[in-house]
Design a protein around this motif. Structure first.
Motif, PDB file in Angstrom:
ATOM      1  N   ASP A 176       6.765 -29.909  -9.039  1.00  0.00           N
ATOM      2  CA  ASP A 176       7.630 -28.732  -9.120  1.00  0.00           C
ATOM      3  C   ASP A 176       6.980 -27.717 -10.042  1.00  0.00           C
ATOM      4  O   ASP A 176       6.583 -28.034 -11.168  1.00  0.00           O
ATOM      5  CB  ASP A 176       8.999 -29.151  -9.643  1.00  0.00           C
ATOM      6  N   ALA A 177       6.846 -26.485  -9.590  1.00  0.00           N
ATOM      7  CA  ALA A 177       6.141 -25.463 -10.368  1.00  0.00           C
ATOM      8  C   ALA A 177       6.791 -25.234 -11.724  1.00  0.00           C
ATOM      9  O   ALA A 177       6.105 -25.005 -12.727  1.00  0.00           O
ATOM     10  CB  ALA A 177       6.072 -24.160  -9.575  1.00  0.00           C
ATOM     11  N   ALA A 178       8.124 -25.306 -11.778  1.00  0.00           N
ATOM     12  CA  ALA A 178       8.831 -25.043 -13.035  1.00  0.00           C
ATOM     13  C   ALA A 178       8.583 -26.133 -14.074  1.00  0.00           C
ATOM     14  O   ALA A 178       8.806 -25.905 -15.273  1.00  0.00           O
ATOM     15  CB  ALA A 178      10.327 -24.911 -12.765  1.00  0.00           C
ATOM     16  N   SER A 179       8.112 -27.293 -13.646  1.00  0.00           N
ATOM     17  CA  SER A 179       7.890 -28.400 -14.581  1.00  0.00           C
ATOM     18  C   SER A 179       6.476 -28.427 -15.147  1.00  0.00           C
ATOM     19  O   SER A 179       6.147 -29.301 -15.948  1.00  0.00           O
ATOM     20  CB  SER A 179       8.174 -29.732 -13.880  1.00  0.00           C
ATOM     21  N   LEU A 180       5.651 -27.456 -14.734  1.00  0.00           N
ATOM     22  CA  LEU A 180       4.258 -27.436 -15.164  1.00  0.00           C
ATOM     23  C   LEU A 180       4.004 -26.299 -16.145  1.00  0.00           C
ATOM     24  O   LEU A 180       4.705 -25.274 -16.117  1.00  0.00           O
ATOM     25  CB  LEU A 180       3.338 -27.266 -13.949  1.00  0.00           C
ATOM     26  N   LEU A 186      -2.543 -30.426 -15.722  1.00  0.00           N
ATOM     27  CA  LEU A 186      -2.106 -31.381 -16.730  1.00  0.00           C
ATOM     28  C   LEU A 186      -3.307 -32.191 -17.208  1.00  0.00           C
ATOM     29  O   LEU A 186      -4.175 -32.546 -16.398  1.00  0.00           O
ATOM     30  CB  LEU A 186      -1.062 -32.348 -16.150  1.00  0.00           C
ATOM     31  N   ASP A 187      -3.329 -32.482 -18.516  1.00  0.00           N
ATOM     32  CA  ASP A 187      -4.366 -33.408 -18.978  1.00  0.00           C
ATOM     33  C   ASP A 187      -3.935 -34.826 -18.646  1.00  0.00           C
ATOM     34  O   ASP A 187      -2.801 -35.069 -18.208  1.00  0.00           O
ATOM     35  CB  ASP A 187      -4.637 -33.230 -20.472  1.00  0.00           C
ATOM     36  N   ARG A 194       4.304 -38.578 -17.057  1.00  0.00           N
ATOM     37  CA  ARG A 194       5.280 -38.193 -16.032  1.00  0.00           C
ATOM     38  C   ARG A 194       5.505 -39.335 -15.042  1.00  0.00           C
ATOM     39  O   ARG A 194       4.604 -40.150 -14.793  1.00  0.00           O
ATOM     40  CB  ARG A 194       4.760 -36.957 -15.277  1.00  0.00           C
ATOM     41  N   PRO A 195       6.683 -39.424 -14.425  1.00  0.00           N
ATOM     42  CA  PRO A 195       6.907 -40.412 -13.365  1.00  0.00           C
ATOM     43  C   PRO A 195       6.201 -39.972 -12.079  1.00  0.00           C
ATOM     44  O   PRO A 195       6.019 -38.778 -11.828  1.00  0.00           O
ATOM     45  CB  PRO A 195       8.419 -40.413 -13.199  1.00  0.00           C
ATOM     46  N   GLN A 219      -2.722 -46.948 -16.698  1.00  0.00           N
ATOM     47  CA  GLN A 219      -1.766 -47.248 -15.629  1.00  0.00           C
ATOM     48  C   GLN A 219      -0.676 -46.191 -15.623  1.00  0.00           C
ATOM     49  O   GLN A 219      -0.210 -45.760 -16.686  1.00  0.00           O
ATOM     50  CB  GLN A 219      -1.162 -48.641 -15.839  1.00  0.00           C
ATOM     51  N   ARG A 220      -0.286 -45.738 -14.457  1.00  0.00           N
ATOM     52  CA  ARG A 220       0.795 -44.758 -14.350  1.00  0.00           C
ATOM     53  C   ARG A 220       2.109 -45.469 -14.050  1.00  0.00           C
ATOM     54  O   ARG A 220       2.133 -46.641 -13.652  1.00  0.00           O
ATOM     55  CB  ARG A 220       0.478 -43.743 -13.250  1.00  0.00           C
TER      56      ARG A 220
END
Length: 299
Positions: A176-180, A186-187, A194-195, A219-220
């Motif tokens: 979502d653009a608003a979350s970036l 993102l590094d 993030r999930p 691990q994510r």
């Protein structure tokens, strides 16, 4: 069967010419043989069929009843033998055939729209049956002849299977653009915090992204696992999820201002999208035609 051992193909060709020409010298000229050789062959054929085959009446050779009955089946048999030696031909415009293909909905979105248009225009009698399965199941289905072709990513193949690379693909992320942040990237640490949504036919680490992370000893956290590529795109908007998938799956979303496509914060090798088939189908003319059409579709 014992009588078949006494027959060779040249003898049957000579018999066919004799029954057609009803003349020793014309048969010899037609076959580029000497008249004595043709006469000798006729003598052998008379013994083989226990029939004179050609008898002289009013100065001409005429066929016996047995010889007349041989013309049609002999002509048909020689035509069939000739077809075995000719290169196989497939006419898509006249063909009535069903092809069974296995692929994910990612492969289906890339391949099927154009493929179906080509088939409807050029091969209206050709039908497609599409199924979906894991890589391992696709291997087994191809090996056992349940499907004609499988499309996807196949890092290791059994020796009985053949493969053709259709295109190389890489990965990208969607959020979502608003979350970036304004930079849009993102590094690694933020990306891992993030999930994530994972597109896979089953749970586990058997995918390129998680294998690359394991090599980095990271691990994510997977919040959603689902088997559908197309639906996965719709999960991201209005959430904090990150979706990492093949770039072609995101092409239509690049202009969506509510979503943002960005690069992975760590290296992941590109992969090859392939079509695979059993080696027994390698020389199948219809199968070869379909493989060529599929390669043209994605080119």
């Amino acid at each position: 069967m014992n009588r078949l051992k006494r027959i060779n193909l040249n003898l049957m060709i000579t018999l066919h010419a004799l029954l057609t020409e009803k003349h020793i010298s014309r048969t010899a000229a037609r076959l580029h043989k000497s008249q004595p050789a043709v006469s000798h062959a006729l003598a052998y054929l008379r013994k083989l069929f226990d029939d004179p085959l050609l008898v002289r009446r009013a100065g001409q050779l005429e066929l016996t009843s047995r010889a007349c009955g041989l013309i049609e089946p002999l002509s048909h048999a020689l035509e069939q033998l000739g077809a075995l030696l000719e290169p196989p031909v497939f006419d898509p415009a006249q063909a009535q055939k069903v092809f069974r293909l296995a692929m994910s909905d990612y492969g289906a979105r890339i391949v099927l729209p154009k493929l179906v248009r080509i088939l409807r225009a050029n091969a209206p009698g050709v039908e497609l049956v599409i199924t979906q399965a894991t890589r391992e199941v696709m291997h087994l289905q191809v090996l056992e002849g349940e499907i004609d072709l499988a499309l996807g990513v196949f890092p290791a193949l059994p020796p009985e299977l053949r493969a053709q690379g259709l295109f190389s693909e890489s990965f990208a992320c969607l959020a979502d653009a608003a979350s970036l942040p304004s930079s849009g990237d993102l590094d690694l640490e933020t990306w891992l915090a993030r999930p994530h949504a994972l597109v896979a036919m089953r749970d586990g680490m058997d995918n390129e992204i998680d294998r690359a992370l394991a090599a980095l000893k990271r691990q994510r956290r997977i919040a959603v696992t689902l088997p559908h590529w197309s639906v996965a795109n719709d999960l991201v908007e209005g959430t904090d999820l990150i979706l990492t998938v093949a770039c072609r799956n995101l092409d239509a979303l690049i202009c969506n201002s509510r979503l943002r496509v960005f690069q992975l914060p760590f290296p992941v090798k590109s992969f090859e999208f392939q079509q695979i088939w059993h080696q027994h189908r390698q020389s199948d003319a219809a199968h070869g035609w379909l493989r060529k059409v599929l390669a043209d579709v994605v080119e």
